[in-house]
Design a protein around this motif. Structure first.
Motif, mmCIF file in Angstrom:
data_model
loop_
_atom_site.group_PDB
_atom_site.id
_atom_site.type_symbol
_atom_site.label_atom_id
_atom_site.label_comp_id
_atom_site.label_asym_id
_atom_site.label_seq_id
_atom_site.Cartn_x
_atom_site.Cartn_y
_atom_site.Cartn_z
ATOM 1 N N LYS A 258 15.747 -17.753 21.541
ATOM 2 C CA LYS A 258 15.435 -18.560 20.344
ATOM 3 C C LYS A 258 16.091 -17.978 19.091
ATOM 4 O O LYS A 258 16.471 -18.721 18.181
ATOM 5 C CB LYS A 258 13.914 -18.653 20.155
ATOM 6 N N ALA A 259 16.249 -16.650 19.039
ATOM 7 C CA ALA A 259 16.860 -16.032 17.861
ATOM 8 C C ALA A 259 18.326 -16.409 17.708
ATOM 9 O O ALA A 259 18.900 -16.254 16.629
ATOM 10 C CB ALA A 259 16.722 -14.508 17.941
ATOM 11 N N LEU A 260 18.934 -16.926 18.790
ATOM 12 C CA LEU A 260 20.361 -17.272 18.761
ATOM 13 C C LEU A 260 20.604 -18.764 18.881
ATOM 14 O O LEU A 260 21.742 -19.213 18.719
ATOM 15 C CB LEU A 260 21.106 -16.594 19.923
ATOM 16 N N ALA A 261 19.584 -19.517 19.163
ATOM 17 C CA ALA A 261 19.769 -20.904 19.588
ATOM 18 C C ALA A 261 20.461 -21.773 18.552
ATOM 19 O O ALA A 261 21.106 -22.766 18.899
ATOM 20 C CB ALA A 261 18.415 -21.515 19.953
ATOM 21 N N SER A 262 20.363 -21.415 17.287
ATOM 22 C CA SER A 262 20.948 -22.270 16.250
ATOM 23 C C SER A 262 22.456 -22.096 16.117
ATOM 24 O O SER A 262 23.106 -22.873 15.419
ATOM 25 C CB SER A 262 20.286 -21.969 14.897
ATOM 26 N N LYS A 263 23.027 -21.084 16.798
ATOM 27 C CA LYS A 263 24.456 -20.813 16.657
ATOM 28 C C LYS A 263 25.101 -20.551 18.022
ATOM 29 O O LYS A 263 25.558 -19.449 18.314
ATOM 30 C CB LYS A 263 24.674 -19.607 15.738
ATOM 31 N N PRO A 264 25.152 -21.582 18.875
ATOM 32 C CA PRO A 264 25.688 -21.367 20.229
ATOM 33 C C PRO A 264 27.173 -21.054 20.257
ATOM 34 O O PRO A 264 27.677 -20.531 21.252
ATOM 35 C CB PRO A 264 25.401 -22.704 20.931
ATOM 36 N N GLU A 265 27.899 -21.356 19.176
ATOM 37 C CA GLU A 265 29.339 -21.101 19.153
ATOM 38 C C GLU A 265 29.661 -19.665 18.761
ATOM 39 O O GLU A 265 30.816 -19.233 18.868
ATOM 40 C CB GLU A 265 30.023 -22.064 18.162
ATOM 41 N N GLU A 266 28.678 -18.899 18.311
ATOM 42 C CA GLU A 266 28.911 -17.530 17.883
ATOM 43 C C GLU A 266 29.240 -16.629 19.080
ATOM 44 O O GLU A 266 28.918 -16.942 20.222
ATOM 45 C CB GLU A 266 27.674 -16.980 17.171
ATOM 46 N N ARG A 267 29.878 -15.497 18.786
ATOM 47 C CA ARG A 267 30.075 -14.452 19.784
ATOM 48 C C ARG A 267 29.225 -13.258 19.369
ATOM 49 O O ARG A 267 29.072 -12.979 18.175
ATOM 50 C CB ARG A 267 31.545 -14.071 19.893
ATOM 51 N N TYR A 268 28.671 -12.550 20.350
ATOM 52 C CA TYR A 268 27.704 -11.506 20.076
ATOM 53 C C TYR A 268 28.061 -10.213 20.803
ATOM 54 O O TYR A 268 28.704 -10.230 21.858
ATOM 55 C CB TYR A 268 26.306 -11.945 20.536
ATOM 56 N N THR A 269 27.593 -9.118 20.237
ATOM 57 C CA THR A 269 27.578 -7.835 20.932
ATOM 58 C C THR A 269 26.125 -7.515 21.237
ATOM 59 O O THR A 269 25.336 -7.254 20.318
ATOM 60 C CB THR A 269 28.195 -6.721 20.068
ATOM 61 N N PHE A 270 25.758 -7.607 22.498
ATOM 62 C CA PHE A 270 24.383 -7.335 22.909
ATOM 63 C C PHE A 270 24.222 -5.831 23.111
ATOM 64 O O PHE A 270 24.853 -5.245 23.993
ATOM 65 C CB PHE A 270 24.051 -8.080 24.199
ATOM 66 N N VAL A 271 23.383 -5.212 22.276
ATOM 67 C CA VAL A 271 23.041 -3.798 22.430
ATOM 68 C C VAL A 271 21.669 -3.757 23.078
ATOM 69 O O VAL A 271 20.682 -4.222 22.494
ATOM 70 C CB VAL A 271 23.046 -3.056 21.083
ATOM 71 N N SER A 272 21.626 -3.226 24.281
ATOM 72 C CA SER A 272 20.483 -3.472 25.156
ATOM 73 C C SER A 272 19.896 -2.185 25.702
ATOM 74 O O SER A 272 20.609 -1.188 25.903
ATOM 75 C CB SER A 272 20.975 -4.351 26.320
ATOM 76 N N ASN A 273 18.567 -2.213 25.955
ATOM 77 C CA ASN A 273 18.017 -1.165 26.798
ATOM 78 C C ASN A 273 18.587 -1.335 28.208
ATOM 79 O O ASN A 273 19.158 -2.379 28.541
ATOM 80 C CB ASN A 273 16.489 -1.184 26.792
ATOM 81 N N HIS A 274 18.452 -0.294 29.018
ATOM 82 C CA HIS A 274 19.231 -0.210 30.257
ATOM 83 C C HIS A 274 18.274 -0.006 31.428
ATOM 84 O O HIS A 274 17.588 1.005 31.494
ATOM 85 C CB HIS A 274 20.187 0.976 30.129
ATOM 86 N N ARG A 275 18.236 -0.978 32.341
ATOM 87 C CA ARG A 275 17.373 -0.870 33.500
ATOM 88 C C ARG A 275 18.152 -0.750 34.812
ATOM 89 O O ARG A 275 17.724 -0.080 35.744
ATOM 90 C CB ARG A 275 16.438 -2.097 33.581
ATOM 91 N N ASP A 276 19.323 -1.388 34.892
ATOM 92 C CA ASP A 276 20.070 -1.353 36.146
ATOM 93 C C ASP A 276 21.569 -1.271 35.862
ATOM 94 O O ASP A 276 22.095 -2.005 35.015
ATOM 95 C CB ASP A 276 19.779 -2.593 36.988
ATOM 96 N N ILE A 277 22.254 -0.404 36.580
ATOM 97 C CA ILE A 277 23.669 -0.137 36.350
ATOM 98 C C ILE A 277 24.507 -1.396 36.513
ATOM 99 O O ILE A 277 25.437 -1.650 35.749
ATOM 100 C CB ILE A 277 24.154 0.965 37.326
ATOM 101 N N ILE B 169 30.073 -9.198 24.173
ATOM 102 C CA ILE B 169 30.080 -7.836 24.713
ATOM 103 C C ILE B 169 28.650 -7.455 25.072
ATOM 104 O O ILE B 169 27.698 -7.798 24.353
ATOM 105 C CB ILE B 169 30.633 -6.834 23.681
ATOM 106 N N TRP B 170 28.474 -6.746 26.185
ATOM 107 C CA TRP B 170 27.203 -6.085 26.493
ATOM 108 C C TRP B 170 27.453 -4.591 26.556
ATOM 109 O O TRP B 170 28.398 -4.131 27.202
ATOM 110 C CB TRP B 170 26.631 -6.543 27.833
ATOM 111 N N ILE B 171 26.616 -3.825 25.868
ATOM 112 C CA ILE B 171 26.714 -2.371 25.939
ATOM 113 C C ILE B 171 25.311 -1.787 25.866
ATOM 114 O O ILE B 171 24.432 -2.313 25.171
ATOM 115 C CB ILE B 171 27.623 -1.818 24.817
ATOM 116 N N ALA B 172 25.084 -0.715 26.627
ATOM 117 C CA ALA B 172 23.768 -0.073 26.617
ATOM 118 C C ALA B 172 23.554 0.678 25.315
ATOM 119 O O ALA B 172 24.494 1.181 24.698
ATOM 120 C CB ALA B 172 23.645 0.880 27.803
#
Length: 390
Positions: A89-108, A185-188
């Motif tokens: 929902k935090a992104l739903a208003s801008k589907p054309e955007e590109r993001y860098t997801f900085v995420s907690n890490h559960r599985d390699i 991008i996804w990065i831990a």
């Protein structure tokens, strides 16, 4: 697109490289042996012919993901989870955007693979490029496969000087991928997984991300703004690698010089993919561009320290909490403060689960009490962190 040559050693394959990379992959002896395990009755020539037929029309890494990886990930979700949900929902208003997801890490492997499928299912036009440590790329076929699958290489085990040069190169590539290639991008949030499931962002990760802006002399805040960073929370009901992490805790306690082998890393990958995870949830926090200006006047080191804390807060408040989290914290604190969040049946199920995980630990001097405490802590820490955001 003209990709600068300086990125050639770390970037995913480009469209014109895909066919040769795929041929090299299916002709690799070790990869062929793995494929034989899936269909031992098929002669090698026929097996490779079917793979080539399946590859027909695949021109880009995104095509490869949709053709080969999407069915595999859907199977893993169906077979080894009780469902995987997505709150964007935090992104739903801008589907054309590109993001860098900085995420907690559960599985390699699966952290980014699940996210890819969730993005595609939610209607996004592209998936994520991912950073993967070269310590996991122990065979040529693994490196080829991950580069086909939109991975770029993160170098590990370097000297301080080499690390600085490698970080600068990786940061320049990430900025190029987001702003020029128009990739996500996804990065831990940290190097490696948090063994105790208490997820905290390393300042060094954010400092690396800030290095690579094409605008010379811009502030760290302006550099990071280019990347459109989204704190992403990944919540597993059950972590299939929890017993391996507990085992490693005891091994390091008993022998501070203990280090995992490459085979240990492969075993972790296999267990993470094929182990039972229960319910899985992904939650997108507020993009940092909406609040980063509040921090931009801070001195450099304090800026990164406060930014890490704010990202942690976004990640922690996004946890999806399950009965096992409340049961674990009650048991560790010898209380019933959270019993309204679980039933007697929930507690019985979790106790059976813990007993089964404990049985998998094979150590000559197995410290049952210590190992159980480590397992409980892994499940209690997400709740502890969440409570601090309330």
């Amino acid at each position: 697109m003209n990709i600068p040559a300086e990125f050639d050693e770390i970037r995913p394959y480009e469209a014109e490289e895909m066919h040769q990379a795929f041929e090299d992959l299916i002709n690799d002896r070790q990869f062929s042996a793995i494929m034989k395990g899936f269909a031992p009755w098929l002669p090698k020539g026929l097996r490779n012919g079917l793979l080539r037929l399946a590859f027909w029309g695949v021109k880009t890494p995104l095509d490869f993901q949709k053709r080969f990886m999407k069915p595999v990930v859907k199977y893993i979700i169906r077979k080894h989870t009780d469902g995987c949900t997505f709150d964007n929902k935090a992104l739903a208003s801008k589907p054309e955007e590109r993001y860098t997801f900085v995420s907690n890490h559960r599985d390699i492997v699966l952290d980014s693979a699940f996210l890819d499928l969730l993005l595609v299912n939610a209607g996004y036009s592209t998936t994520v490029e991912i950073g993967i440590g070269d310590n996991l790329l122990i065979y040529p076929w693994i490196k080829r496969l991950v580069r086909l699958n939109k991975a770029f290489t993160v170098r590990r085990g370097l000297t301080a000087h080499e690390m600085m040069r490698s970080s600068q190169l990786m940061s320049r590539y990430i900025h190029f991928a987001v702003t020029q290639k128009r990739e996500n991008i996804w990065i831990a949030q940290r190097e490696g997984r948090a063994k105790d499931s208490s997820d905290h962002t390393q300042d060094s990760v954010l400092k690396m991300l800030a290095m690579g802006s094409s605008v010379e002399g811009c502030s760290p805040a302006d550099s990071l703004r280019e990347l459109n960073i989204v704190p992403l929370t990944i919540s597993y009901e059950f972590d299939p690698c929890d017993y391996l992490k507990a085992q490693e805790f005891q091994q390091k306690r008993d022998n501070p010089a203990f280090k995992k082998s490459r085979q240990d890393d492969l075993d972790n990958m296999k267990t993470g993919i094929l182990g039972y995870k229960g319910r899985v949830h992904y939650h997108c926090g507020t993009p940092i561009n909406e609040w980063i200006d509040e921090l931009k006047e801070l001195p450099r080191n304090e800026f990164f320290a406060q930014l890490s804390l704010r990202i942690d807060r976004e990640i922690h408040r996004g946890y999806r909490l399950y009965p096992c989290n409340y049961i674990a914290l009650d048991e560790l604190e010898n209380t019933t403060a959270y019993q309204k969040h679980y039933t007697t049946e929930d507690k019985k199920r979790f106790e059976q689960y813990l007993a089964g995980q404990m049985d998998k630990i094979e150590l000559p001097n197995k410290d049952e009490a210590y190992l159980r405490e480590r397992l409980l802590t892994m499940y209690a820490n997400p709740l502890r962190n969440y409570l601090l955001t309330q």
